[in-house]
Design an enzyme around this catalytic site. Structure first.
Site, PDB file in Angstrom:
ATOM      1  N   SER A 194       0.825  -1.192   0.000  1.00  0.00           N
ATOM      2  CA  SER A 194       0.000   0.000   0.000  1.00  0.00           C
ATOM      3  C   SER A 194       0.865   1.249   0.000  1.00  0.00           C
ATOM      4  O   SER A 194       1.657   1.466   0.922  1.00  0.00           O
ATOM      5  CB  SER A 194      -0.899  -0.014   1.248  1.00  0.00           C
ATOM      6  OG  SER A 194      -1.435   1.260   1.451  1.00  0.00           O
ATOM      7  N   ILE A 209       7.404   1.018   7.684  1.00  0.00           N
ATOM      8  CA  ILE A 209       7.781   1.627   8.966  1.00  0.00           C
ATOM      9  C   ILE A 209       9.074   2.427   8.820  1.00  0.00           C
ATOM     10  O   ILE A 209       9.262   3.455   9.473  1.00  0.00           O
ATOM     11  CB  ILE A 209       7.860   0.572  10.093  1.00  0.00           C
ATOM     12  CG1 ILE A 209       8.013   1.248  11.454  1.00  0.00           C
ATOM     13  CG2 ILE A 209       8.982  -0.428   9.873  1.00  0.00           C
ATOM     14  CD1 ILE A 209       7.675   0.371  12.636  1.00  0.00           C
ATOM     15  N   LYS A 221      29.323  -4.644  10.289  1.00  0.00           N
ATOM     16  CA  LYS A 221      29.067  -4.595  11.743  1.00  0.00           C
ATOM     17  C   LYS A 221      29.742  -5.802  12.405  1.00  0.00           C
ATOM     18  O   LYS A 221      29.467  -6.943  12.055  1.00  0.00           O
ATOM     19  CB  LYS A 221      27.538  -4.625  11.961  1.00  0.00           C
ATOM     20  CG  LYS A 221      27.104  -4.734  13.409  1.00  0.00           C
ATOM     21  CD  LYS A 221      25.576  -4.666  13.517  1.00  0.00           C
ATOM     22  CE  LYS A 221      25.080  -5.005  14.907  1.00  0.00           C
ATOM     23  NZ  LYS A 221      23.611  -5.068  14.977  1.00  0.00           N
ATOM     24  N   PRO A 227      30.341  -9.234  20.639  1.00  0.00           N
ATOM     25  CA  PRO A 227      30.778  -9.519  19.268  1.00  0.00           C
ATOM     26  C   PRO A 227      29.934 -10.601  18.618  1.00  0.00           C
ATOM     27  O   PRO A 227      29.330 -11.425  19.306  1.00  0.00           O
ATOM     28  CB  PRO A 227      32.209 -10.044  19.475  1.00  0.00           C
ATOM     29  CG  PRO A 227      32.160 -10.700  20.824  1.00  0.00           C
ATOM     30  CD  PRO A 227      31.123  -9.975  21.645  1.00  0.00           C
ATOM     31  N   VAL A 284      -5.317  -3.367   0.976  1.00  0.00           N
ATOM     32  CA  VAL A 284      -6.270  -4.468   1.176  1.00  0.00           C
ATOM     33  C   VAL A 284      -7.337  -3.959   2.148  1.00  0.00           C
ATOM     34  O   VAL A 284      -7.025  -3.552   3.264  1.00  0.00           O
ATOM     35  CB  VAL A 284      -5.567  -5.702   1.791  1.00  0.00           C
ATOM     36  CG1 VAL A 284      -6.555  -6.834   2.011  1.00  0.00           C
ATOM     37  CG2 VAL A 284      -4.415  -6.150   0.908  1.00  0.00           C
ATOM     38  N   LEU A 331       6.958  -7.773  11.352  1.00  0.00           N
ATOM     39  CA  LEU A 331       6.314  -7.155  12.518  1.00  0.00           C
ATOM     40  C   LEU A 331       4.914  -7.717  12.761  1.00  0.00           C
ATOM     41  O   LEU A 331       4.403  -7.664  13.880  1.00  0.00           O
ATOM     42  CB  LEU A 331       6.244  -5.634  12.325  1.00  0.00           C
ATOM     43  CG  LEU A 331       7.612  -4.929  12.239  1.00  0.00           C
ATOM     44  CD1 LEU A 331       7.441  -3.454  11.900  1.00  0.00           C
ATOM     45  CD2 LEU A 331       8.397  -5.075  13.539  1.00  0.00           C
ATOM     46  N   THR A 373      17.344  -7.927  16.203  1.00  0.00           N
ATOM     47  CA  THR A 373      17.050  -9.319  15.858  1.00  0.00           C
ATOM     48  C   THR A 373      15.847  -9.515  14.927  1.00  0.00           C
ATOM     49  O   THR A 373      15.546 -10.649  14.555  1.00  0.00           O
ATOM     50  CB  THR A 373      16.771 -10.109  17.155  1.00  0.00           C
ATOM     51  OG1 THR A 373      15.880  -9.338  17.962  1.00  0.00           O
ATOM     52  CG2 THR A 373      18.045 -10.379  17.917  1.00  0.00           C
ATOM     53  N   ILE A 395      15.096  -8.818  11.744  1.00  0.00           N
ATOM     54  CA  ILE A 395      15.328  -9.389  10.408  1.00  0.00           C
ATOM     55  C   ILE A 395      15.718 -10.858  10.532  1.00  0.00           C
ATOM     56  O   ILE A 395      15.311 -11.698   9.714  1.00  0.00           O
ATOM     57  CB  ILE A 395      16.387  -8.561   9.661  1.00  0.00           C
ATOM     58  CG1 ILE A 395      15.727  -7.280   9.143  1.00  0.00           C
ATOM     59  CG2 ILE A 395      17.030  -9.348   8.526  1.00  0.00           C
ATOM     60  CD1 ILE A 395      16.632  -6.353   8.402  1.00  0.00           C
TER      61      ILE A 395
HETATM   62  C1  FAD Z   1      12.241   1.632  16.645  1.00  0.00           C
HETATM   63  C2  FAD Z   1      12.512   0.404  15.840  1.00  0.00           C
HETATM   64  C3  FAD Z   1      13.834   0.042  15.569  1.00  0.00           C
HETATM   65  C4  FAD Z   1      14.099  -1.128  14.851  1.00  0.00           C
HETATM   66  N1  FAD Z   1      15.402  -1.510  14.644  1.00  0.00           N
HETATM   67  C5  FAD Z   1      15.660  -2.685  14.028  1.00  0.00           C
HETATM   68  C6  FAD Z   1      16.990  -3.124  13.808  1.00  0.00           C
HETATM   69  O1  FAD Z   1      17.962  -2.460  14.145  1.00  0.00           O
HETATM   70  N2  FAD Z   1      17.169  -4.312  13.190  1.00  0.00           N
HETATM   71  C7  FAD Z   1      16.131  -5.094  12.772  1.00  0.00           C
HETATM   72  O2  FAD Z   1      16.356  -6.194  12.249  1.00  0.00           O
HETATM   73  N3  FAD Z   1      14.869  -4.660  12.918  1.00  0.00           N
HETATM   74  C8  FAD Z   1      14.607  -3.500  13.534  1.00  0.00           C
HETATM   75  N4  FAD Z   1      13.321  -3.079  13.668  1.00  0.00           N
HETATM   76  C9  FAD Z   1      12.256  -3.861  13.052  1.00  0.00           C
HETATM   77  C10 FAD Z   1      12.187  -3.517  11.571  1.00  0.00           C
HETATM   78  O3  FAD Z   1      11.711  -2.216  11.416  1.00  0.00           O
HETATM   79  C11 FAD Z   1      11.289  -4.500  10.873  1.00  0.00           C
HETATM   80  O4  FAD Z   1      11.661  -5.800  11.177  1.00  0.00           O
HETATM   81  C12 FAD Z   1      11.407  -4.374   9.376  1.00  0.00           C
HETATM   82  O5  FAD Z   1      11.311  -3.063   8.966  1.00  0.00           O
HETATM   83  C13 FAD Z   1      10.346  -5.196   8.701  1.00  0.00           C
HETATM   84  O6  FAD Z   1       9.114  -4.600   8.861  1.00  0.00           O
HETATM   85  P1  FAD Z   1       7.866  -5.215   8.128  1.00  0.00           P
HETATM   86  O7  FAD Z   1       8.211  -5.479   6.721  1.00  0.00           O
HETATM   87  O8  FAD Z   1       7.333  -6.322   8.942  1.00  0.00           O
HETATM   88  O9  FAD Z   1       6.813  -4.023   8.246  1.00  0.00           O
HETATM   89  P2  FAD Z   1       6.704  -2.640   7.445  1.00  0.00           P
HETATM   90  O10 FAD Z   1       7.991  -2.092   7.011  1.00  0.00           O
HETATM   91  O11 FAD Z   1       5.845  -1.753   8.291  1.00  0.00           O
HETATM   92  O12 FAD Z   1       5.906  -3.040   6.146  1.00  0.00           O
HETATM   93  C14 FAD Z   1       4.534  -3.314   6.185  1.00  0.00           C
HETATM   94  C15 FAD Z   1       4.007  -3.334   4.772  1.00  0.00           C
HETATM   95  O13 FAD Z   1       2.654  -3.736   4.785  1.00  0.00           O
HETATM   96  C16 FAD Z   1       1.895  -2.845   3.997  1.00  0.00           C
HETATM   97  N5  FAD Z   1       0.501  -2.844   4.457  1.00  0.00           N
HETATM   98  C17 FAD Z   1       0.034  -2.686   5.716  1.00  0.00           C
HETATM   99  N6  FAD Z   1      -1.314  -2.756   5.721  1.00  0.00           N
HETATM  100  C18 FAD Z   1      -1.690  -2.963   4.440  1.00  0.00           C
HETATM  101  C19 FAD Z   1      -2.934  -3.115   3.785  1.00  0.00           C
HETATM  102  N7  FAD Z   1      -4.098  -3.029   4.438  1.00  0.00           N
HETATM  103  N8  FAD Z   1      -2.942  -3.313   2.445  1.00  0.00           N
HETATM  104  C20 FAD Z   1      -1.788  -3.405   1.736  1.00  0.00           C
HETATM  105  N9  FAD Z   1      -0.579  -3.261   2.304  1.00  0.00           N
HETATM  106  C21 FAD Z   1      -0.540  -3.047   3.637  1.00  0.00           C
HETATM  107  C22 FAD Z   1       2.595  -1.513   4.157  1.00  0.00           C
HETATM  108  O14 FAD Z   1       2.265  -0.595   3.171  1.00  0.00           O
HETATM  109  C23 FAD Z   1       4.043  -1.979   4.076  1.00  0.00           C
HETATM  110  O15 FAD Z   1       4.420  -2.140   2.732  1.00  0.00           O
HETATM  111  C24 FAD Z   1      13.026  -1.911  14.361  1.00  0.00           C
HETATM  112  C25 FAD Z   1      11.712  -1.523  14.608  1.00  0.00           C
HETATM  113  C26 FAD Z   1      11.448  -0.392  15.345  1.00  0.00           C
HETATM  114  C27 FAD Z   1      10.023  -0.009  15.609  1.00  0.00           C
END
Ligand code: FAD
Length: 509
Positions: A47, A53, A86, A106, A194, A342, A353, A355
């Site tokens: 979307s 995020i 890293k 490490p 969606v 997430l 952790t 990823i």
């Molecule tokens: C503060 C913070 C720090 C972080 N630091 C780390 C780190 O150092 N290392 C690490 O491994 N992880 C880290 N993470 C986690 C990391 O951000 C996520 O693991 C990673 O970005 C994957 O996110 P995602 O793809 O699950 O979700 P998102 O990036 O949020 O993607 C979700 C997707 O779903 C789509 N979507 C949602 N609802 C709908 C819908 N109704 N219809 C169609 N599409 C939809 C969105 O548009 C988007 O494309 C961190 C998270 C936070 C909050």
């Protein structure tokens, strides 16, 4: 559906998979599926309105494993994503004990287990008995030395030992790279939000409806919709287990700062008054963030504290504020849906952790099908295994908050007093203080979750968690020191086989 083996192709894999979500998790899943399941049609829908995020810029060595699996080299993706290497993470200002104000966690190097870790454990044990020996982890690990000397983790060809490493990267650029790569492998990309999910009579997902009225059908669905958890939680109503009782942080504020002249090879996690701040070096900037609990400090104060910490109080650099939901679903694979990213859960990013968990989830799911365990009856074992990984990481992070030595604010005192600790963590802490052989006992009592004994020992010794007894000054421990000095020299000599981080990045540009 998949139970009765309908919807499977001649390879016994789903004929068509739709992934909902185009963040790191969704695109990682798309790449792995397209790369390995050639007969399966993969479509990803994302979307534009909701977006990603856009945080998460540090990894464990699992990201290397992921790229190796899809056949992408460092030099193909790192320059495109402003990525750096890293060696691990420095934990700064978490302990107030003299000599233990900072330690480095490490990644694993082969030299550890063969040469250095046995002496580390020997000296931890001696320290527990009251001998004044060097039991600080920073003396014992190759990658600590590399990090202290700004050396990258890739040795010259003649160095015979393997070194695991992670990366730092721009998460938006990584998403773009992965999207492009997946499309090159044949993944279809669709845009749309969606707004309805259709179920069949058995409660499996049959189709998703987009806001333009179109409909996408598939045999299997992957929920990578981020914290939205559209399929796994909102539609299939899988229970969510919050970790809020164990881990209180629920918010973050994020902002970039200017990159240093000498590029670090580590993430820095500095304890602040009500949480901790990360500093992640990318090629063109530092990524920074303050992870905190809004029960203890509000967003405005947290931003001021982060700005002060970074020397950006007067700067107009923009801050982003985020809320975090900490916990996991009880079933990651339910009906004909797998949650990755997430949507399946999140543990605060202290050890970066997320990823790794996404990669493990999708890789293990694929292995199930490849081993003929793709039907519903194998789901329970799969879910138990992924839950164990989540809970093991949770325990390790909880331990940071239980055993660091800060007590200057209510936040740190409450965290130290928090009794919401798992049985496994309680046992590990008991063994740390009472075991004759911590490492062997962790194996013996089956406490090997997501972290090796040496990682637990790094944390506990790194915070100076030793009995508060007067260190015995009368015992001659010069042989101990002699051994440590010899080991340090060995590590220094190993270090001669590694290049400066900046030179290494130039080599793979
Ligand atoms: C503060 C913070 C720090 C972080 N630091 C780390 C780190 O150092 N290392 C690490 O491994 N992880 C880290 N993470 C986690 C990391 O951000 C996520 O693991 C990673 O970005 C994957 O996110 P995602 O793809 O699950 O979700 P998102 O990036 O949020 O993607 C979700 C997707 O779903 C789509 N979507 C949602 N609802 C709908 C819908 N109704 N219809 C169609 N599409 C939809 C969105 O548009 C988007 O494309 C961190 C998270 C936070 C909050």
């Amino acid at each position: 559906m998949l139970n009765s083996m309908n919807g499977l192709n001649k390879d016994n894999k789903p004929k068509k998979i739709v992934i909902v979500g185009g963040g790191t998790a969704g695109w990682m899943a798309a790449n792995l599926l397209a790369c390995k399941w050639k007969e399966t049609e993969v479509c990803l829908v994302e979307s534009k309105e909701i977006g990603i995020i856009g945080v998460g810029e540090g990894s464990t060595p699992h990201l290397k494993l992921f790229f190796d699996t899809i056949g992408v080299t460092d030099s193909q993706w790192m320059p495109r994503c402003n990525a750096t290497y890293k060696n691990g993470i420095t934990f700064d200002k978490w302990s107030t004990i003299k000599g233990f104000e900072s330690y480095f966690h490490p990644f694993a190097a082969q030299t550890d287990d063969i040469f250095t870790v046995p002496l580390f454990f020997k000296n931890i044990h001696a320290r527990m008995q009251g001998y004044n020996v060097d039991a600080h982890p920073d003396s014992y690990f190759l990658e600590t030395y590399l990090s202290q000397n700004n050396l990258g983790p890739l040795p010259n060809e003649t160095f015979p030992f393997g070194v695991a490493y992670g990366y730092h990267f721009d998460s938006a650029l990584l998403g773009q790279f992965l999207a492009e790569n997946a499309q090159g492998l044949g993944v279809k990309r669709a845009y749309g939000t969606v707004d309805e999910v259709l179920l069949d009579n058995d409660g499996n997902i049959s189709a998703i409806k987009l806001n333009d009225g179109s409909q996408l059908e598939a045999d299997f669905f992957i929920d990578s919709s981020g914290f939205n958890a559209l399929l796994i939680q909102k539609t299939l109503k899988v229970n969510y287990q919050s970790f809020q009782e164990n881990l209180v942080n629920n918010a973050a504020v994020v902002m970039p700062s200017e990159i240093a002249k000498t590029l670090p090879v580590e993430t820095k996690a500095t304890a602040l008054t009500n949480g901790w701040a990360w500093q992640i070096p990318l090629r063109d900037r530092f990524g920074n963030g303050y992870v905190y609990s809004d029960d203890y400090i509000d967003a405005e104060q947290a931003e001021i504290e982060l700005r002060t910490h970074l020397g950006l109080l007067e700067s107009d650099v923009e801050a982003r504020h985020l809320k975090m939901k900490v916990g996991r679903v009880e079933k990651h694979w339910h009906k004909n849906c797998l949650a990755v990213g997430l949507s399946q859960g999140f543990i605060e990013p202290l050890e970066a952790t997320a990823i790794a968990l996404s990669f493990n989830t999708i890789a293990q799911f694929m292995r199930c099908f490849e081993e003929g365990k793709g039907s519903n009856k194998f789901q329970e074992a799969f879910n138990n295994d992924i839950n164990k990984r989540f809970d093991g990481i949770r325990d390790y992070i909880v331990c940071h908050y239980k055993t660091n030595q800060r007590n200057d604010t209510k936040y740190w005192r409450d965290n130290a007093a928090n009794q919401n600790t798992s049985e496994a963590l309680n046992r590990i802490l008991y063994l740390w203080k009472n075991s004759q052989d911590f490492s062997a006992d962790m194996h013996k009592y089956n406490l090997m979750g997501s972290y090796q004994p040496k990682s637990w020992a790094c944390m506990l010794a790194g915070y100076g968690v030793f009995p508060s007894i007067n260190l015995d000054q009368t015992v001659d421990y010069s042989t101990h020191q002699h051994e440590v000095d010899g080991l340090r020299d060995f590590i220094r000599r190993c270090g001669l086989n590694f290049n400066k981080h900046q030179d290494l990045l130039k080599m793979n540009s």
